[in-house]
Design a protein around this motif. Structure first.
Motif, PDB file in Angstrom:
ATOM      1  N   GLY A 117      13.683  -2.728  -8.952  1.00 10.05           N
ATOM      2  CA  GLY A 117      14.543  -2.640  -7.776  1.00 10.05           C
ATOM      3  C   GLY A 117      15.579  -1.515  -7.830  1.00 10.05           C
ATOM      4  N   ARG A 118      15.528  -0.689  -8.858  1.00  5.70           N
ATOM      5  CA  ARG A 118      16.544   0.374  -8.969  1.00  5.70           C
ATOM      6  C   ARG A 118      16.198   1.600  -8.113  1.00  5.70           C
ATOM      7  NH1 ARG A 118      16.504   2.271 -14.207  1.00  5.70           N
ATOM      8  NH2 ARG A 118      14.466   1.293 -14.443  1.00  5.70           N
ATOM      9  N   HIS A 119      14.926   1.691  -7.685  1.00  6.65           N
ATOM     10  CA  HIS A 119      14.511   2.865  -6.883  1.00  6.65           C
ATOM     11  C   HIS A 119      13.765   2.418  -5.644  1.00  6.65           C
ATOM     12  CE1 HIS A 119      14.490   3.976 -11.191  1.00  6.65           C
ATOM     13  NE2 HIS A 119      15.066   5.088 -10.767  1.00  6.65           N
ATOM     14  N   GLN A 120      13.699   3.353  -4.710  1.00  2.66           N
ATOM     15  CA  GLN A 120      12.890   3.108  -3.513  1.00  2.66           C
ATOM     16  C   GLN A 120      11.570   3.817  -3.734  1.00  2.66           C
ATOM     17  OE1 GLN A 120      14.499   4.738   0.005  1.00  2.66           O
ATOM     18  NE2 GLN A 120      14.953   2.728   0.877  1.00  2.66           N
ATOM     19  N   ILE A 121      10.481   3.068  -3.782  1.00  2.00           N
ATOM     20  CA  ILE A 121       9.196   3.704  -4.093  1.00  2.00           C
ATOM     21  C   ILE A 121       8.246   3.524  -2.909  1.00  2.00           C
ATOM     22  CG2 ILE A 121       7.362   3.904  -5.817  1.00  2.00           C
ATOM     23  CD1 ILE A 121       9.191   2.385  -7.762  1.00  2.00           C
ATOM     24  N   SER A 122       7.655   4.631  -2.434  1.00  5.69           N
ATOM     25  CA  SER A 122       6.744   4.514  -1.291  1.00  5.69           C
ATOM     26  C   SER A 122       5.379   5.097  -1.637  1.00  5.69           C
ATOM     27  CB  SER A 122       7.323   5.254  -0.091  1.00  5.69           C
ATOM     28  OG  SER A 122       7.416   6.633  -0.384  1.00  5.69           O
ATOM     29  N   LEU A 123       4.353   4.580  -0.962  1.00  6.11           N
ATOM     30  CA  LEU A 123       2.992   5.101  -1.165  1.00  6.11           C
ATOM     31  C   LEU A 123       2.401   5.472   0.184  1.00  6.11           C
ATOM     32  CD1 LEU A 123       0.300   5.560  -2.725  1.00  6.11           C
ATOM     33  CD2 LEU A 123      -0.167   3.137  -2.456  1.00  6.11           C
ATOM     34  N   ASP A 124       1.946   6.725   0.282  1.00  3.96           N
ATOM     35  CA  ASP A 124       1.308   7.193   1.513  1.00  3.96           C
ATOM     36  C   ASP A 124      -0.139   7.500   1.150  1.00  3.96           C
ATOM     37  OD1 ASP A 124       0.532   8.441   3.788  1.00  3.96           O
ATOM     38  OD2 ASP A 124       1.801  10.214   3.536  1.00  3.96           O
ATOM     39  N   PHE A 125      -1.066   6.704   1.668  1.00  5.16           N
ATOM     40  CA  PHE A 125      -2.462   6.845   1.263  1.00  5.16           C
ATOM     41  C   PHE A 125      -3.300   7.371   2.418  1.00  5.16           C
ATOM     42  CE2 PHE A 125      -6.790   5.574   0.612  1.00  5.16           C
ATOM     43  CZ  PHE A 125      -6.998   5.751  -0.745  1.00  5.16           C
ATOM     44  N   GLN A 126      -3.877   8.588   2.249  1.00  5.54           N
ATOM     45  CA  GLN A 126      -4.735   9.136   3.307  1.00  5.54           C
ATOM     46  C   GLN A 126      -6.025   9.720   2.770  1.00  5.54           C
ATOM     47  OE1 GLN A 126      -2.588  12.091   5.500  1.00  5.54           O
ATOM     48  NE2 GLN A 126      -0.749  10.828   5.535  1.00  5.54           N
TER      49      GLN A 126
END
Ligand code: ADP
Length: 350
Positions: A219-228
């Motif tokens: 929870g210390r970072h904002q992690i995003s995944l963009d899959f294309q």
């Protein structure tokens, strides 16, 4: 008479042909061959000798070889005349084994063998062993220290003993990580371990990496995944290990509240993995060396965050086996972007 002359001509033709073949063989030889007269004047040399010793047969023929190969080691070798042992010669950024062999009474052959590459590999091995021993020694010293305390002070209170055990466990785990990473590297480098490509379900793989990243970040970072992107062909275990290393680094080198973006896209050049962070960044002078074994910008930070210094070396080897490239862009204090460009041919066909 006619028969004799015909015989002579035939012999001459055979001799010329044999000489041409011999010259061609000498020309193709990877070792340098220099033929000199008894006072070391250059009579002939092959292209490898020109390359090793910076000679030019066209220009230097008839000149003294000691005036052409200007090296104190070579001079000493000639003066001492102990030609039964070869000379190891450092000359023009090369490491050569040079050997003089007298022949025909009045002539001498100088043979040179280029060992620059094997010396470099030997040096890398020696460095690796020295570094690995050094890395293992630190946790071992800590564990031994606590064991000594435990032996000398058997009545330590439970709280102190628990604290010592915790520290010992941490150091043991550190050694385990090091040994695991060293074994992974060895396996990746081994020729007996060819790549067995399979179809990799990239969505499942990246979602698993995202889950692990969230667990590590806690929870210390904002992690995003963009899959294309598409699926690729390769070794799923190796690709997972390489991409996990890059994502783990992004988390480890990004302070709390930082953002980490993971993207999987298909560019014109082929499938591409990008992980971008807004962490501490890397100074330009370090970037080209990051994939060297045990190379770290900041040793203490790497250790604090459980680094072995081998992560990017593993990434490099995996990518090499998949014909993929690693591109690193980074600005200190702003963040880093690690891109893995797979070749277009890696995309799995439906
Ligand atoms: P380590 O186990 O030390 O992290 P790696 O081989 O994974 O070893 O990385 C080598 C070095 O590269 C690290 O010690 C760190 O200095 C630097 N590095 C790698 N990834 C990042 C990143 N995302 N941001 C800043 N520095 C990084």
């Amino acid at each position: 008479m006619y028969k004799l002359r015909r015989g002579d001509e035939k012999n001459q033709a055979e001799l010329t042909e044999w000489l041409a073949r011999f010259r061609q063989a000498m020309t193709l030889l990877p070792d340098g061959v220099v033929i000199m007269d008894d006072v070391l004047f250059l009579e002939w040399c092959n292209p490898s000798a020109e390359h090793h010793l910076g000679l030019s047969l066209a220009q230097d023929k008839g000149m003294r070889v000691t005036n052409l190969v200007r090296s104190p080691e070579f001079m000493d070798y000639i003066i001492l005349g102990r030609y039964e042992t070869p000379l190891t010669l450092s000359f023009r950024d090369r490491k050569l084994i040079a050997h003089i062999i007298p022949f025909e009474n009045r002539r001498q052959i100088l043979v040179t063998h280029d060992v620059t590459e094997s010396e470099r590999i030997d040096m890398m091995r020696r460095d690796f062993i020295a570094n690995a021993s050094h890395e293992l020694r630190t946790p071992l010293t800590v564990i031994n220290g606590f064991l000594e305390i435990a032996a000398m002070q058997p009545d330590l209170d439970t709280q102190t003993r628990t604290a010592h055990l915790k520290l010992m466990t941490e150091q043991g785990e550190r050694m385990q990580r090091l040994v695991d990473d060293m074994l992974t590297l060895t396996r990746l480098e081994s020729v007996d371990h060819p790549l067995r490509p399979e179809r990799i379900n990239m969505r499942a793989l990246l979602e698993q990496i995202l889950q692990e990243a969230n667990a590590l970040s806690a929870g210390r970072h904002q992690i995003s995944l963009d899959f294309q992107g598409t699926d690729i062909r390769g070794s799923a275990d190796e690709v997972r290990s390489a991409l996990t290393n890059l994502v783990t680094n992004a988390i480890r080198y990004t302070p709390e509240n930082g953002a980490i973006q993971i993207r999987w896209i298909t560019s014109g050049q082929g499938p591409k993995f990008i992980v971008q962070d807004n962490g501490i960044g890397i100074k330009a002078e370090h970037i080209s060396r990051l994939t060297e074994r045990f190379y770290r910008v900041d040793k203490s930070r790497s250790r604090e965050t459980q680094g072995t210094g081998l992560g990017l070396a593993i990434v490099k080897h995996v990518l090499l086996r998949h014909n993929a490239n690693l591109l690193i862009e980074s600005t200190p204090g702003v963040g880093s972007k690690f891109c893995v460009q797979f070749p277009a041919t890696a995309a799995a066909v439906e």
